[in-house]
Design a protein around this motif. Structure first.
Motif, mmCIF file in Angstrom:
data_model
loop_
_atom_site.group_PDB
_atom_site.id
_atom_site.type_symbol
_atom_site.label_atom_id
_atom_site.label_comp_id
_atom_site.label_asym_id
_atom_site.label_seq_id
_atom_site.Cartn_x
_atom_site.Cartn_y
_atom_site.Cartn_z
ATOM 1 N N THR A 117 -71.836 -29.741 -1.873
ATOM 2 C CA THR A 117 -71.539 -29.324 -3.242
ATOM 3 C C THR A 117 -70.817 -30.437 -3.995
ATOM 4 O O THR A 117 -69.680 -30.291 -4.431
ATOM 5 N N GLY A 118 -71.504 -31.592 -4.090
ATOM 6 C CA GLY A 118 -71.030 -32.647 -4.965
ATOM 7 C C GLY A 118 -71.410 -32.305 -6.394
ATOM 8 O O GLY A 118 -71.542 -31.128 -6.750
ATOM 9 N N LYS A 119 -71.630 -33.324 -7.217
ATOM 10 C CA LYS A 119 -71.895 -33.074 -8.633
ATOM 11 C C LYS A 119 -73.158 -32.241 -8.840
ATOM 12 O O LYS A 119 -73.121 -31.186 -9.478
ATOM 13 N N GLU A 147 -73.043 -28.710 -7.024
ATOM 14 C CA GLU A 147 -72.238 -27.707 -7.725
ATOM 15 C C GLU A 147 -72.936 -27.224 -8.989
ATOM 16 O O GLU A 147 -72.845 -26.040 -9.346
ATOM 17 N N ALA A 150 -69.119 -26.990 2.269
ATOM 18 C CA ALA A 150 -68.268 -28.076 1.784
ATOM 19 C C ALA A 150 -67.674 -28.784 2.983
ATOM 20 O O ALA A 150 -67.255 -28.142 3.961
ATOM 21 N N ARG A 151 -67.625 -30.102 2.907
ATOM 22 C CA ARG A 151 -67.146 -30.884 4.052
ATOM 23 C C ARG A 151 -65.637 -30.799 4.194
ATOM 24 O O ARG A 151 -65.116 -30.731 5.296
ATOM 25 N N ARG A 152 -64.922 -30.794 3.064
ATOM 26 C CA ARG A 152 -63.452 -30.818 3.096
ATOM 27 C C ARG A 152 -62.886 -29.428 2.814
ATOM 28 O O ARG A 152 -63.361 -28.729 1.911
ATOM 29 N N GLU A 180 -60.180 -28.517 1.332
ATOM 30 C CA GLU A 180 -59.671 -28.369 -0.034
ATOM 31 C C GLU A 180 -60.812 -28.152 -1.032
ATOM 32 O O GLU A 180 -60.645 -27.432 -2.021
ATOM 33 N N ARG A 181 -61.967 -28.760 -0.764
ATOM 34 C CA ARG A 181 -63.121 -28.536 -1.625
ATOM 35 C C ARG A 181 -63.632 -27.109 -1.461
ATOM 36 O O ARG A 181 -64.007 -26.454 -2.444
ATOM 37 N N GLU A 217 -61.435 -24.862 -3.427
ATOM 38 C CA GLU A 217 -61.701 -25.014 -4.856
ATOM 39 C C GLU A 217 -62.929 -24.214 -5.275
ATOM 40 O O GLU A 217 -62.921 -23.522 -6.305
ATOM 41 N N LEU A 218 -64.000 -24.290 -4.482
ATOM 42 C CA LEU A 218 -65.217 -23.550 -4.793
ATOM 43 C C LEU A 218 -64.992 -22.038 -4.706
ATOM 44 O O LEU A 218 -65.510 -21.278 -5.525
ATOM 45 N N ARG A 242 -63.099 -21.010 -7.830
ATOM 46 C CA ARG A 242 -63.858 -21.180 -9.074
ATOM 47 C C ARG A 242 -65.016 -20.203 -9.187
ATOM 48 O O ARG A 242 -65.315 -19.706 -10.277
#
Length: 271
Positions: A8-10, A13, A33-35, A37-38, A41-42, A45
């Motif tokens: 889920t990069g640019k 996403e 998501a790899r991280r 924290e990402r 965030e998803l 959001r």
């Protein structure tokens, strides 16, 4: 039908957000998501719970591969063997042909290659689809269903995809550069930056809508603005002297060649 956006990069996403805006139930939209924290965030959001790659492959009917091209091989090494032929793989990886996936997936898994672009954020993307060896009309229709909510779709033979990448995939950046240059020129001519920005942006938006909705060739629309010996003619002469057409051709050739180089680099020895 459930869809998993894997990476889920640019662009990933943008597709994820478009799926949710289209009214697809949240429980049918998955993401990885790899991280951590990402992932958090998803979740905050979009109200989804990101999964591991393995769990996404197990649960989803359609796997949208949104990782960077250089990470695609690693992802397929991790979970490719678990993808069954009843699933559809949709690749967003610029430069990578469907054969790259076919060589790393079990036999018979259908793959559709898609080049979309960032105006997906405002549901004005141009998404271009090409089928792999095992993709049928039904698979193409399924992929179109995913991308139609975020803009327009088009089908082309896969050999044209590198040119598509150069023209529409990278295209928004060229137009942003043109508008940025117009704004800076307006400031140099004495306009306040806020005024120059509004003038340039609305001119770009209005011109784009005319191009899309009038059905006229851009040359005809350009001529309709250009009076003999007028201000526009003087400006266009300077652009021609500056080699703007040749510069765009060179830019698109460079983008196409880079897409081909990505594919060559990723193929690896013996591939």
């Amino acid at each position: 039908m459930s869809v998993a956006v894997m990476g889920t990069g640019k662009l990933g996403e943008l597709v994820l957000a478009g799926l949710l805006r289209s009214g697809r139930p949240v429980d049918q939209v998955l993401a990885t998501a790899r991280r951590p924290e990402r992932a958090a965030e998803l979740a905050e959001r979009y109200g989804i719970r990101p999964l591991s790659n393995e769990a996404a492959v197990a649960r989803a009917d359609v796997l949208v591969v949104g990782v960077k091209p250089q990470d695609a091989g690693k992802l397929l090494d991790e979970v490719g063997g678990k993808v069954t032929a009843d699933k559809l793989v949709v690749s967003l990886c610029a430069g990578l042909p469907t054969s790259f996936f076919a060589e790393r997936l079990p036999d018979g898994v259908p793959v559709v290659r898609v080049m979309t672009n960032t105006p997906a954020l405002v549901d004005q993307a141009m998404s271009v689809l090409s089928p792999g060896a095992h993709a049928t009309e039904e698979h193409l229709a399924t992929a179109e269903e995913i991308f139609k909510p975020i803009g327009r779709t088009l089908r082309v033979p896969e050999y044209q995809q590198d040119a598509v990448t150069a023209l529409s995939g990278s295209g928004p950046a060229y137009l942003y550069l043109v508008v940025e240059s117009m704004i800076e020129a307006g400031v140099l001519l004495g306009l306040p930056r806020t005024v120059a920005h509004e003038l340039a942006v609305q001119t770009a938006v209005g011109s784009a809508v005319m191009l899309r909705d009038s059905g006229e060739h851009p040359a005809k629309l350009r001529e309709s603005v250009t009076s003999p010996a007028g201000t526009t003619a003087a400006a266009l002469r300077e652009l021609e002297v500056g080699g703007v057409r040749a510069a765009f051709l060179g830019a698109l050739e460079a983008a196409r060649d880079r897409a081909r180089q990505i594919a060559s680099d990723m193929a690896g020895p013996g591939r």
